[in-house]
Design a protein around this motif. Structure first.
Motif, PDB file in Angstrom:
ATOM      1  N   HIS A 248      21.362  -0.871  69.104  1.00  0.00           N
ATOM      2  CA  HIS A 248      20.263   0.083  69.152  1.00  0.00           C
ATOM      3  C   HIS A 248      20.160   0.757  67.790  1.00  0.00           C
ATOM      4  N   LEU A 249      18.954   0.832  67.251  1.00  0.00           N
ATOM      5  CA  LEU A 249      18.741   1.494  65.966  1.00  0.00           C
ATOM      6  C   LEU A 249      18.063   2.837  66.183  1.00  0.00           C
ATOM      7  N   TYR A 250      18.703   3.894  65.681  1.00  0.00           N
ATOM      8  CA  TYR A 250      18.077   5.218  65.702  1.00  0.00           C
ATOM      9  C   TYR A 250      17.131   5.262  64.501  1.00  0.00           C
ATOM     10  N   GLN A 251      15.893   4.828  64.719  1.00  0.00           N
ATOM     11  CA  GLN A 251      14.997   4.584  63.604  1.00  0.00           C
ATOM     12  C   GLN A 251      14.573   5.849  62.835  1.00  0.00           C
ATOM     13  N   PRO A 252      14.458   7.023  63.465  1.00  0.00           N
ATOM     14  CA  PRO A 252      14.189   8.217  62.655  1.00  0.00           C
ATOM     15  C   PRO A 252      15.247   8.463  61.588  1.00  0.00           C
ATOM     16  N   GLY A 253      16.469   7.970  61.823  1.00  0.00           N
ATOM     17  CA  GLY A 253      17.542   8.157  60.857  1.00  0.00           C
ATOM     18  C   GLY A 253      17.432   7.263  59.634  1.00  0.00           C
ATOM     19  N   LEU A 254      16.561   6.265  59.677  1.00  0.00           N
ATOM     20  CA  LEU A 254      16.426   5.373  58.532  1.00  0.00           C
ATOM     21  C   LEU A 254      15.920   6.108  57.293  1.00  0.00           C
ATOM     22  N   THR A 255      15.112   7.154  57.483  1.00  0.00           N
ATOM     23  CA  THR A 255      14.669   7.938  56.330  1.00  0.00           C
ATOM     24  C   THR A 255      15.842   8.663  55.688  1.00  0.00           C
ATOM     25  N   LEU A 256      16.838   9.035  56.478  1.00  0.00           N
ATOM     26  CA  LEU A 256      18.019   9.720  55.936  1.00  0.00           C
ATOM     27  C   LEU A 256      18.913   8.738  55.191  1.00  0.00           C
ATOM     28  N   VAL A 257      18.980   7.489  55.688  1.00  0.00           N
ATOM     29  CA  VAL A 257      19.724   6.456  54.968  1.00  0.00           C
ATOM     30  C   VAL A 257      19.028   6.145  53.647  1.00  0.00           C
ATOM     31  N   ALA A 258      17.709   6.103  53.668  1.00  0.00           N
ATOM     32  CA  ALA A 258      16.930   5.748  52.480  1.00  0.00           C
ATOM     33  C   ALA A 258      16.864   6.874  51.458  1.00  0.00           C
ATOM     34  N   THR A 259      17.451   8.024  51.784  1.00  0.00           N
ATOM     35  CA  THR A 259      17.539   9.119  50.818  1.00  0.00           C
ATOM     36  C   THR A 259      18.991   9.460  50.504  1.00  0.00           C
ATOM     37  N   GLY A 260      19.909   8.603  50.926  1.00  0.00           N
ATOM     38  CA  GLY A 260      21.305   8.788  50.597  1.00  0.00           C
ATOM     39  C   GLY A 260      22.003   9.883  51.361  1.00  0.00           C
ATOM     40  N   LEU A 261      21.343  10.437  52.383  1.00  0.00           N
ATOM     41  CA  LEU A 261      21.931  11.539  53.140  1.00  0.00           C
ATOM     42  C   LEU A 261      22.851  11.053  54.261  1.00  0.00           C
ATOM     43  N   LYS A 262      22.674   9.800  54.678  1.00  0.00           N
ATOM     44  CA  LYS A 262      23.515   9.224  55.727  1.00  0.00           C
ATOM     45  C   LYS A 262      23.854   7.778  55.363  1.00  0.00           C
ATOM     46  N   PRO A 263      25.021   7.274  55.796  1.00  0.00           N
ATOM     47  CA  PRO A 263      25.352   5.868  55.575  1.00  0.00           C
ATOM     48  C   PRO A 263      24.554   4.971  56.514  1.00  0.00           C
ATOM     49  N   ALA A 264      24.513   3.686  56.200  1.00  0.00           N
ATOM     50  CA  ALA A 264      23.716   2.755  56.990  1.00  0.00           C
ATOM     51  C   ALA A 264      24.168   2.704  58.446  1.00  0.00           C
ATOM     52  N   ASN A 265      25.480   2.820  58.698  1.00  0.00           N
ATOM     53  CA  ASN A 265      25.961   2.706  60.079  1.00  0.00           C
ATOM     54  C   ASN A 265      25.636   3.938  60.928  1.00  0.00           C
ATOM     55  N   TYR A 266      25.108   4.976  60.308  1.00  0.00           N
ATOM     56  CA  TYR A 266      24.727   6.194  61.045  1.00  0.00           C
ATOM     57  C   TYR A 266      23.681   5.892  62.119  1.00  0.00           C
ATOM     58  N   VAL A 267      22.825   4.924  61.866  1.00  0.00           N
ATOM     59  CA  VAL A 267      21.712   4.669  62.780  1.00  0.00           C
ATOM     60  C   VAL A 267      22.019   3.577  63.804  1.00  0.00           C
ATOM     61  N   VAL A 268      23.221   3.013  63.770  1.00  0.00           N
ATOM     62  CA  VAL A 268      23.540   1.863  64.627  1.00  0.00           C
ATOM     63  C   VAL A 268      24.456   2.262  65.779  1.00  0.00           C
ATOM     64  N   SER A 269      24.079   1.881  66.985  1.00  0.00           N
ATOM     65  CA  SER A 269      24.924   2.077  68.166  1.00  0.00           C
ATOM     66  C   SER A 269      24.695   0.887  69.094  1.00  0.00           C
ATOM     67  N   GLU A 270      25.291   0.918  70.264  1.00  0.00           N
ATOM     68  CA  GLU A 270      25.113  -0.165  71.227  1.00  0.00           C
ATOM     69  C   GLU A 270      23.939   0.146  72.155  1.00  0.00           C
TER      70      GLU A 270
END
Length: 241
Positions: A73-95
């Protein structure tokens, strides 16, 4: 007793509005509608998962089946945070199963055919699922081929970013954007005229990159253009204002 179509549509429409309402186990059980309806939901992303959880609370006895081959499952709102260096890529990934109610069944296969007359869904694994009610929520397909001269392998190179492709590409977008906040230059941020997952995402990314550059003391090195497709930032007038 089977829930009639009007009752089911009412429950479905009310699911989103109920999201902010605290329901105790007792009140949820008291309001539950008894039914033996078979409900199939194609797609176990944000929409399918949210709806299945609400229907489990509102219906007593329904058989709810979700059809989705994706394990993650991808927490897609978090992709903007990954794309700004505020969160790592695995932040948005869960089961995917982390977000589904235990009372619902997940068929981890793709839906390949809908028979609306016979009320059946067929899957890539050869299963046939009969339904009384069908919800089709498979999500959007990102059509990068519609952009002349672009392909996903360009993301992260030569200042090019695209944050919604997947967590890896969002991280690559930060690689390009991070260099921009350090070195400066001209930044062009775009919002497409087509349907999209979130109209606010490109604007959010623009504001964050601008803020990061300024916090680094490089505000005078950057020039930012936000290329919108109409005269308003959002389609809803009060939100645009």
């Amino acid at each position: 007793m089977k829930t009639n179509r009007r009752q089911f549509l009412g429950l479905s429409a009310g699911a989103a509005g109920m999201a902010a309402l605290p329901l105790s186990a007792g009140s949820a059980a008291a309001e539950a509608v008894k039914t033996n309806a078979r409900i199939v939901i194609i797609g176990a992303g944000a929409a399918g998962a949210a709806l299945s959880n609400r229907l489990v609370r509102r219906l007593d006895g329904a058989k709810i089946t979700l059809v989705d081959p994706r394990k993650e499952h991808l927490y897609q709102p978090g992709l903007t945070l990954v794309a700004t260096g505020l969160k790592p890529a695995n932040y948005v990934v869960s089961e995917t199963t982390d977000w589904l109610p235990k009372e619902a069944e997940l068929v981890a296969e793709a839906a390949t055919e809908i028979d609306p007359v016979g009320r059946k869904v067929r899957t890539s694994g050869g299963k046939t699922l009969e339904y009384d009610y069908l919800v089709v929520a498979p999500g959007l397909v990102l059509d990068y081929d519609a952009i002349e001269g672009f392909s996903p392998d360009l993301i992260g190179k030569n200042g090019i970013g695209a944050l919604y492709a997947n967590p890896e590409f969002a991280a690559r977008t930060w690689e390009a954007a991070g260099r921009f906040t350090e070195e400066g230059g001209v930044g062009i941020f775009t919002r497409p005229a087509t349907e999209m997952k979130c109209a606010g995402a490109p604007l959010k990314h623009t504001f964050l990159i601008d803020d990061i550059a300024k916090r680094k003391g490089n505000g005078d090195k950057i020039e930012i253009t936000y290329a919108n497709n109409n005269d308003a930032l959002f389609g809803v007038p009060i939100v645009a204002e």
